[in-house]
Design a protein around this motif. Structure first.
Motif, PDB file in Angstrom:
ATOM      1  N   VAL A   1      -1.319 -64.321  14.497  1.00 46.54           N
ATOM      2  CA  VAL A   1      -2.175 -64.681  13.110  1.00 46.54           C
ATOM      3  C   VAL A   1      -2.903 -64.033  13.110  1.00 46.54           C
ATOM      4  O   VAL A   1      -3.434 -63.124  12.610  1.00 46.54           O
ATOM      5  CB  VAL A   1      -2.148 -65.998  12.218  1.00 46.54           C
ATOM      6  CG1 VAL A   1      -3.398 -66.236  11.283  1.00 46.54           C
ATOM      7  CG2 VAL A   1      -0.875 -66.733  12.738  1.00 46.54           C
ATOM      8  N   HIS A   2      -4.084 -64.035  14.399  1.00 49.32           N
ATOM      9  CA  HIS A   2      -5.568 -63.369  14.310  1.00 49.32           C
ATOM     10  C   HIS A   2      -4.922 -61.461  14.016  1.00 49.32           C
ATOM     11  O   HIS A   2      -6.216 -61.177  13.870  1.00 49.32           O
ATOM     12  CB  HIS A   2      -5.706 -63.616  15.789  1.00 49.32           C
ATOM     13  CG  HIS A   2      -7.240 -62.446  16.511  1.00 49.32           C
ATOM     14  ND1 HIS A   2      -8.342 -62.849  15.464  1.00 49.32           N
ATOM     15  CD2 HIS A   2      -8.052 -62.001  17.014  1.00 49.32           C
ATOM     16  CE1 HIS A   2      -9.479 -62.352  16.497  1.00 49.32           C
ATOM     17  NE2 HIS A   2      -8.564 -61.527  16.741  1.00 49.32           N
ATOM     18  N   ASP A   3      -4.060 -61.619  14.449  1.00 49.63           N
ATOM     19  CA  ASP A   3      -3.809 -59.853  14.570  1.00 49.63           C
ATOM     20  C   ASP A   3      -3.495 -58.625  13.154  1.00 49.63           C
ATOM     21  O   ASP A   3      -3.980 -58.067  12.964  1.00 49.63           O
ATOM     22  CB  ASP A   3      -3.042 -59.355  15.874  1.00 49.63           C
ATOM     23  CG  ASP A   3      -2.804 -59.659  16.896  1.00 49.63           C
ATOM     24  OD1 ASP A   3      -3.729 -59.726  18.073  1.00 49.63           O
ATOM     25  OD2 ASP A   3      -1.462 -60.037  17.472  1.00 49.63           O
TER      26      ASP A   3
ATOM     27  N   GLU B   1      -6.957 -60.858   7.600  1.00 52.06           N
ATOM     28  CA  GLU B   1      -7.587 -59.830   6.856  1.00 52.06           C
ATOM     29  C   GLU B   1      -8.869 -59.685   7.211  1.00 52.06           C
ATOM     30  O   GLU B   1      -9.935 -58.896   6.742  1.00 52.06           O
ATOM     31  CB  GLU B   1      -7.332 -60.233   4.643  1.00 52.06           C
ATOM     32  CG  GLU B   1      -7.116 -61.499   4.968  1.00 52.06           C
ATOM     33  CD  GLU B   1      -6.405 -62.783   5.248  1.00 52.06           C
ATOM     34  OE1 GLU B   1      -6.356 -62.994   5.829  1.00 52.06           O
ATOM     35  OE2 GLU B   1      -5.636 -62.520   3.757  1.00 52.06           O
ATOM     36  N   ARG B   2      -9.015 -61.128   7.906  1.00 54.22           N
ATOM     37  CA  ARG B   2     -10.451 -61.658   8.014  1.00 54.22           C
ATOM     38  C   ARG B   2     -10.902 -60.703   9.690  1.00 54.22           C
ATOM     39  O   ARG B   2     -12.272 -60.859  10.068  1.00 54.22           O
ATOM     40  CB  ARG B   2     -11.014 -62.539   8.361  1.00 54.22           C
ATOM     41  CG  ARG B   2     -11.424 -63.424   6.649  1.00 54.22           C
ATOM     42  CD  ARG B   2     -11.224 -64.406   7.295  1.00 54.22           C
ATOM     43  NE  ARG B   2     -11.284 -65.720   5.506  1.00 54.22           N
ATOM     44  CZ  ARG B   2     -12.447 -65.885   4.796  1.00 54.22           C
ATOM     45  NH1 ARG B   2     -13.532 -66.019   5.558  1.00 54.22           N
ATOM     46  NH2 ARG B   2     -11.834 -66.843   3.903  1.00 54.22           N
TER      47      ARG B   2
ATOM     48  N   ASN C   1       3.607 -64.481  11.239  1.00 59.96           N
ATOM     49  CA  ASN C   1       3.620 -64.180  10.502  1.00 59.96           C
ATOM     50  C   ASN C   1       2.935 -64.881   8.784  1.00 59.96           C
ATOM     51  O   ASN C   1       3.270 -63.989   7.594  1.00 59.96           O
ATOM     52  CB  ASN C   1       4.544 -63.748  10.262  1.00 59.96           C
ATOM     53  CG  ASN C   1       6.315 -64.365   9.148  1.00 59.96           C
ATOM     54  OD1 ASN C   1       5.458 -65.653   8.863  1.00 59.96           O
ATOM     55  ND2 ASN C   1       6.668 -63.797   9.182  1.00 59.96           N
ATOM     56  N   CYS C   2       2.060 -65.525   8.682  1.00 59.80           N
ATOM     57  CA  CYS C   2       1.635 -66.316   7.640  1.00 59.80           C
ATOM     58  C   CYS C   2       0.393 -65.127   6.583  1.00 59.80           C
ATOM     59  O   CYS C   2       0.778 -64.867   5.920  1.00 59.80           O
ATOM     60  CB  CYS C   2       0.985 -67.712   8.118  1.00 59.80           C
ATOM     61  SG  CYS C   2       1.520 -68.603   8.789  1.00 59.80           S
TER      62      CYS C   2
ATOM     63  N   PRO D   1      -3.866 -70.226   4.043  1.00 58.55           N
ATOM     64  CA  PRO D   1      -5.150 -71.073   4.567  1.00 58.55           C
ATOM     65  C   PRO D   1      -6.170 -70.064   4.420  1.00 58.55           C
ATOM     66  O   PRO D   1      -7.824 -70.517   4.059  1.00 58.55           O
ATOM     67  CB  PRO D   1      -4.935 -71.624   5.497  1.00 58.55           C
ATOM     68  CG  PRO D   1      -3.655 -72.117   5.536  1.00 58.55           C
ATOM     69  CD  PRO D   1      -2.800 -70.828   4.832  1.00 58.55           C
ATOM     70  N   VAL D   2      -6.084 -68.830   6.086  1.00 59.46           N
ATOM     71  CA  VAL D   2      -7.191 -68.610   5.895  1.00 59.46           C
ATOM     72  C   VAL D   2      -7.653 -67.547   5.173  1.00 59.46           C
ATOM     73  O   VAL D   2      -9.390 -67.492   4.660  1.00 59.46           O
ATOM     74  CB  VAL D   2      -7.187 -67.113   7.380  1.00 59.46           C
ATOM     75  CG1 VAL D   2      -8.018 -66.698   6.904  1.00 59.46           C
ATOM     76  CG2 VAL D   2      -7.031 -68.775   8.874  1.00 59.46           C
ATOM     77  N   LEU D   3      -7.183 -67.000   4.253  1.00 63.18           N
ATOM     78  CA  LEU D   3      -7.215 -66.468   2.482  1.00 63.18           C
ATOM     79  C   LEU D   3      -8.504 -66.910   2.172  1.00 63.18           C
ATOM     80  O   LEU D   3      -9.342 -67.132   1.076  1.00 63.18           O
ATOM     81  CB  LEU D   3      -6.394 -65.595   2.593  1.00 63.18           C
ATOM     82  CG  LEU D   3      -7.016 -64.780   0.951  1.00 63.18           C
ATOM     83  CD1 LEU D   3      -7.756 -63.546   1.017  1.00 63.18           C
ATOM     84  CD2 LEU D   3      -5.305 -64.481   0.449  1.00 63.18           C
TER      85      LEU D   3
END
Length: 382
Positions: A254-256, A259-260, A297-298, A310-312
């Motif tokens: 997910v980190h790769d 967008e952050r 691939n979220c 969630p992260v966005l």
């Protein structure tokens, strides 16, 4: 013949076999799409995007389109065990039906407790009839964990008091392929969290057949439909990782692709929810994001018609597609680096405090983090 050419020929042969079977719907897929305002051009764009998502070259988009149009020739039995129905909701709760949702509806869905009108004995008869009629040919999708304690008594289903253990074993025996939809059916999920009094397990732990695991709480509808499409096209399982998850969906952290990520590289972190960094979209690692430890691939596919994830939306990833996430990833608002990748969160804590400056130290933090992450991932995939 190269690998892709051989796979393409295999797909053509598989679709010819499906074409010889009688259709299950009176309407064609194209008619169904048109009724919902989806043009042929939109459908072909979806086919090309699906082929790309499955890591297949563009010519395979033709196979994707053909497979979608023949989807009603593949019987699907969908079981609900110990779960919250969130995985079904992920696929079906679309405010505006898209191609993926309509194709799922177009598949020959023989049994699905959330969708079917039948109940009681009639529902049981439908399930028995489907398993007997399509013995060895149906695709089995399972949502929810399998309670195994007390001989499976914690999940007792139907008028014959069938346990979840007995039901999944019977259904799996006649299945051509098995898909575990969501983290509960893949790895036990929340139901298997300590102390796990019901003995909840992922379905692969009670079966002796291969299972495709679609981790996520819930997984995106794209991962569900994409896996179904791959099986329809080729009649076999896709390439899987060490946890039997499709590599095309779970091959990157997910980190790769977050967008952050640029803010992580620059050493810009949210320190407290609601602070200036949170408002500016800074990295959520220091408030518990599990993106560096989670494969999914979220960030690229998102949820709710690809709108957000969630992260966005402002909260860190909780690692829900990983085995034992409820125990190993908690608590979800503190950095986890000291447990899995020593040094990563400690480095993040010192970003901005060194004379080299925020940007340089941020890049250093990423470099150090990547070094440890690479070591961890190398061990993970060996």
């Amino acid at each position: 013949m190269d690998t892709h050419a051989a796979l393409y020929e295999q797909g053509k042969k598989r679709l010819e076999e499906l074409r010889s079977l009688p259709p299950r719907h009176s309407h064609s897929l194209q008619q169904t799409l048109e009724e919902h305002g989806i043009t042929r051009r939109d459908f072909m764009k979806w086919s090309a995007a699906t082929a790309a998502m499955l890591a297949l070259p563009l010519p395979f988009s033709n196979l994707v389109a053909e497979a979608a149009e023949l989807a009603d020739r593949v019987p699907l039995i969908w079981l609900n065990l110990a779960e919250c129905t969130g995985c079904s909701e992920s696929l079906l709760r679309a405010s505006t039906p898209d191609v993926s949702t309509l194709i799922f509806n177009y598949i020959s869905l023989e049994y699905q407790e959330v969708l079917m009108a039948a109940a009681g004995m009639q529902a049981e008869e439908n399930l028995e009839h489907a398993m007997e009629t399509y013995q060895g040919r149906y695709l089995l999708a399972v949502e929810g964990a399998v309670p195994t304690a007390n001989n499976g008594a914690f999940l007792t289903i139907g008028p014959h008091a069938t346990t979840g253990v007995d039901l999944i074993k019977k259904a799996a025996d006649g299945a051509a392929a098995i898909i575990a939809v969501g983290t509960c059916s893949s790895f036990g999920g929340v139901q298997a969290a300590a102390p796990n009094p019901t003995g909840a397990k992922g379905i692969h732990e009670v079966l002796d057949k291969p299972v495709i695991n679609l981790g996520g709480c819930p997984p995106s509808e794209v991962n569900i439909t994409g896996t179904l499409m791959y099986y329809i096209m080729f009649g076999k399982l896709p390439a899987l990782d060490m946890f039997n998850r499709p590599k095309w969906a779970y091959g990157a952290r997910v980190h790769d692709n977050c967008e952050r990520r640029g803010h992580f590289d620059a050493g810009e972190f949210v320190e407290v929810f609601g602070d200036h960094g949170a408002k500016e979209g800074y990295c959520l690692y220091k408030v518990g994001c599990r993106g560096p430890y989670t494969y999914n691939n979220c960030p690229t596919e998102r949820f709710n018609a690809h709108t957000s994830w969630p992260v966005l939306a402002g909260h860190g990833c909780i690692g829900c597609s990983e085995p034992n996430f409820w125990d190993e990833m908690a608590d979800f608002e503190r950095p986890l680096g000291r447990k899995l990748i020593h040094g990563l969160d400690a480095t993040a804590d010192t970003v901005g405090s060194v004379i080299l400056g925020v940007t340089a130290v941020g890049i250093g933090a990423h470099a150090i983090g990547s070094l440890f992450a690479g070591t961890y991932e190398g061990n993970k995939h060996e």
